[in-house]
Structure formats: structure tokens, C-alpha cells
Enzyme design. Structure first.
Site, PDB file in Angstrom:
ATOM      1  N   ASP A  49       0.847  -1.205   0.000  1.00  9.01           N
ATOM      2  CA  ASP A  49       0.000   0.000   0.000  1.00  9.01           C
ATOM      3  C   ASP A  49       0.883   1.257   0.000  1.00  9.01           C
ATOM      4  O   ASP A  49       0.379   2.374  -0.141  1.00  9.01           O
ATOM      5  CB  ASP A  49      -1.019  -0.005   1.141  1.00  9.01           C
ATOM      6  CG  ASP A  49      -0.382  -0.058   2.523  1.00  9.01           C
ATOM      7  OD1 ASP A  49       0.847  -0.221   2.624  1.00  9.01           O
ATOM      8  OD2 ASP A  49      -1.140   0.046   3.516  1.00  9.01           O
ATOM      9  N   SER A  50       2.197   1.074   0.085  1.00  6.79           N
ATOM     10  CA  SER A  50       3.132   2.181  -0.154  1.00  6.79           C
ATOM     11  C   SER A  50       2.909   2.776  -1.539  1.00  6.79           C
ATOM     12  O   SER A  50       3.355   3.897  -1.811  1.00  6.79           O
ATOM     13  CB  SER A  50       4.581   1.698  -0.007  1.00  6.79           C
ATOM     14  OG  SER A  50       4.814   0.566  -0.811  1.00  6.79           O
ATOM     15  N   ASP A  88      -1.114  -6.027  -0.521  1.00  6.02           N
ATOM     16  CA  ASP A  88      -1.455  -5.432   0.777  1.00  6.02           C
ATOM     17  C   ASP A  88      -2.949  -5.173   0.879  1.00  6.02           C
ATOM     18  O   ASP A  88      -3.562  -4.662  -0.061  1.00  6.02           O
ATOM     19  CB  ASP A  88      -0.753  -4.071   0.907  1.00  6.02           C
ATOM     20  CG  ASP A  88       0.334  -4.066   1.960  1.00  6.02           C
ATOM     21  OD1 ASP A  88       0.335  -4.939   2.833  1.00  6.02           O
ATOM     22  OD2 ASP A  88       1.189  -3.160   1.886  1.00  6.02           O
ATOM     23  N   LYS A 118      -1.327  -9.306   2.529  1.00  9.46           N
ATOM     24  CA  LYS A 118      -0.589  -8.898   3.732  1.00  9.46           C
ATOM     25  C   LYS A 118      -1.479  -8.013   4.579  1.00  9.46           C
ATOM     26  O   LYS A 118      -2.176  -7.151   4.047  1.00  9.46           O
ATOM     27  CB  LYS A 118       0.699  -8.148   3.380  1.00  9.46           C
ATOM     28  CG  LYS A 118       1.434  -7.614   4.617  1.00  9.46           C
ATOM     29  CD  LYS A 118       2.874  -7.224   4.334  1.00  9.46           C
ATOM     30  CE  LYS A 118       3.053  -5.871   3.727  1.00  9.46           C
ATOM     31  NZ  LYS A 118       2.539  -4.752   4.552  1.00  9.46           N
ATOM     32  N   GLU A 187       9.156  -4.614  10.247  1.00 11.80           N
ATOM     33  CA  GLU A 187       9.603  -3.320   9.711  1.00 11.80           C
ATOM     34  C   GLU A 187      10.118  -2.411  10.830  1.00 11.80           C
ATOM     35  O   GLU A 187       9.561  -2.383  11.935  1.00 11.80           O
ATOM     36  CB  GLU A 187       8.442  -2.623   8.979  1.00 11.80           C
ATOM     37  CG  GLU A 187       8.860  -1.263   8.416  1.00 11.80           C
ATOM     38  CD  GLU A 187       7.867  -0.647   7.432  1.00 11.80           C
ATOM     39  OE1 GLU A 187       6.851  -1.280   7.099  1.00 11.80           O
ATOM     40  OE2 GLU A 187       8.149   0.492   6.995  1.00 11.80           O
TER      41      GLU A 187
HETATM   42  O1  KIV Z   1       3.603  -1.129   1.696  1.00 14.41           O
HETATM   43  C1  KIV Z   1       4.743  -1.613   1.596  1.00 14.41           C
HETATM   44  O2  KIV Z   1       5.456  -1.402   0.610  1.00 14.41           O
HETATM   45  C2  KIV Z   1       5.232  -2.446   2.690  1.00 14.41           C
HETATM   46  C3  KIV Z   1       6.665  -2.857   2.666  1.00 14.41           C
HETATM   47  C4  KIV Z   1       7.539  -1.706   2.913  1.00 14.41           C
HETATM   48  C5  KIV Z   1       6.934  -3.985   3.583  1.00 14.41           C
HETATM   49  O3  KIV Z   1       4.493  -2.764   3.573  1.00 14.41           O
END
Ligand code: KIV
Length: 275
Positions: A49-50, A88, A118, A187
Site C-alpha cells: 500500500d506504499s 497489501d 498482507k 519493519e
Molecule cells: O507497503 C509496503 O510497501 C510495505 C513494505 C515496505 C513492507 O508494507
């Protein structure tokens, strides 16, 4: 990019079996062309979700809608023939109840073709992890620094600095591993704590800003290729200068256009002159 259709995809049991073995190499991906570039190299691609912050310039990940994750999940699955693809679950789509989490996770799995989802959270999410895992949704957990809780903890701070929070992170990781998570992302956590969690849980840990003793590592691709600005966070190692290359290419192209060097005869459709 040399993967053939016959190459088997890295599946969830294969990821699970890497506990204590050769470390898992993982990266984020949000688009088909980037997934194609990374697919051969890594074991797991995370559609994080980044994406909201990296591609859309959002301040936090909290405003990322489920539809955005589904669109980017689909794009990555199209580009990845070999790597395990995990998507995510964004904020607000799984915390309310196990039933809500299942409904939304089933959409993500069904509409993207990904291998699993995730979710962030520890003990409080154990019931949901168990509910999903028992119903055919492989779950990658996420403990330590959890970006969806940025307002609760007051910023993106390293976690596990004192014995209480260190013990909490270990309890959280144990709880979701016991509930059926196939692996756990750790993290932004003090290295000794992440190493201790790795020893404590029976599933692979995947570190980001954590410890070399984790069972794998993950980075945001734009961070490690130099596409997310000049600031390089301590947990990131730069492996390319793609941002600089892109900037130089844009300047070279603009100059060619202004000097009428582009398009050249070899760029003209129909073999020259006409159109
Ligand atoms: O959203 C994301 O990219 C993440 C990673 C940094 C583990 O959760």
C-alpha cells in the site's frame, strides 16, 4: 525478464519452507513493466500500500482504497510469471471483523490472481489471520513499525527500543504465526529484537530496516533504484540511479526536439519522408 511460461511460480509452501534457509529476496512492485523487470530476480513481489505514497504522492498509506490495490495487484500479476505475488490489504478493509476481512481479501485474491494478502497487526489481528488462513487466504503478517498506525504511534519511529515494546513485537509475531500466517514482515525494528523474533517464530521473517538475521529482506523498489528523491533512508541501499537516468533522458530528448534532431529519418513511420 527471461522467464518462460513453463517456469513454475514460487508458491506459499515454497516461501514457508525457506525458514532458516537461503534468505528470501523480496521487492515491491506496482506496475506490469516493473514486475517484468524484477520477476526473475526475486522470490516475492509485494504490491504494497506504499503505492499510495510512492506513485500517488499521498502523505500516508491511510487513504489507499481497495480498488487501487486491486488495479495494481492485477497489473503486477500480469507482469510476474515466476515470483510469488502478495497484495497489501489497505487500512479499513480488514480491521473491523474477520468476516469483513474475508470479503475484501476474497475480492483481492479473486480479482488480481495474487498468491496471498498482507495485513498489519499483532495479537489483535490473530483471530482474523486464523479466519482467513482457514478459508484459503494465505496471510503475510506485518509487525514492528506499522505504517497504517502512524498516527497512533506518532510517526515513523524505530520500534523495540525498550524491553516492553521489544516483548510486545515478539508476542505479536508469535500470535500471528500461531494463527497461521505463512511469513511475517518485521519493519523498522531494532536489529537485536528482529533477530530474536526470527528465532522465536516458526515461519520466515522478512525484514525492512530490521536485521540481517531475518529469513529474508524487502525494500521498496523505487527507494533502492533511486526513483524516490535524493533522501536515502538509513535502511535503504541504492542499487541504481534510475531517477538520474530518467532526468538525463528527459533533457536529452527535449534538446533533440528543440534542435529538430528528433524524430530522425529512422524514426519516421512508413520508412521515411511521408507517414
Ligand atoms: O507497503 C509496503 O510497501 C510495505 C513494505 C515496505 C513492507 O508494507
Amino acid at each position: 525478464m527471461s522467464t518462460t511460461a513453463a517456469t513454475p511460480r514460487v508458491n506459499i509452501p515454497a516461501i514457508r519452507a525457506r525458514k532458516g534457509g537461503t534468505p528470501l529476496a523480496c521487492l515491491t512492485a506496482y506496475t506490469t513493466p516493473v514486475a517484468r523487470c524484477l520477476d526473475d530476480a526475486v522470490d516475492l513481489l509485494l504490491v504494497g500500500d506504499s503505492v499510495g505514497m510512492v506513485l500517488y504522492g499521498m502523505e500516508t498509506t491511510l487513504g489507499v482504497p481497495l480498488e487501487m490495490m486491486i488495479q495494481h495487484g492485477r497489473a503486477v500479476v500480469r507482469g510476474a510469471a515466476r515470483a510469488c505475488v502478495i497484495v497489501d490489504m489497505p487500512f479499513g478493509t480488514y480491521q473491523e471483523s474477520p468476516g469483513t476481512a474475508f470479503r475484501n481479501a476474497a475480492r483481492v485474491m479473486g480479482e488480481t490472481g495474487c498468491n496471498g494478502v498482507k495485513i498489519e497487526g499483532g495479537r489483535e489481528m490473530a483471530e482474523t489471520v486464523a479466519f482467513l488462513a482457514a478459508r484459503g487466504v494465505p496471510v503475510l503478517g506485518h509487525v514492528g513499525l506499522m505504517p497504517q498506525s502512524v498516527h497512533t504511534v506518532g510517526g515513523y519511529r524505530a520500534q523495540g527500543r525498550d524491553p516492553e515494546t521489544a516483548a510486545r513485537i515478539e508476542d505479536d509475531a508469535r500470535a500471528i504465526a500461531d494463527a497461521g500466517a505463512f511469513a511475517v514482515v518485521i519493519e523498522g525494528t531494532v536489529a537485536e529484537v528482529a533477530a530474536q523474533v526470527t528465532r522465536a517464530v516458526p515461519v520466515p521473517t522478512i525484514g525492512i530496516g530490521a536485521s540481517p538475521e531475518c529469513d529474508g529482506q524487502i525494500l521498496v523498489t523505487e527507494d533502492m533504484t533511486g526513483l524516490s528523491g535524493d533522501f536515502v533512508p538509513r535502511h535503504v541501499k541504492r542499487y541504481a540511479s534510475t531517477g538520474d537516468d530518467l532526468e538525463a533522458a528527459a533533457h536529452a530528448y527535449a534538446e533533440d526536439v528543440r534542435l529538430r534532431r528528433f524524430p530522425a529519418p529512422e524514426n519516421l513511420v512508413g520508412g521515411g519522408g511521408g507517414g
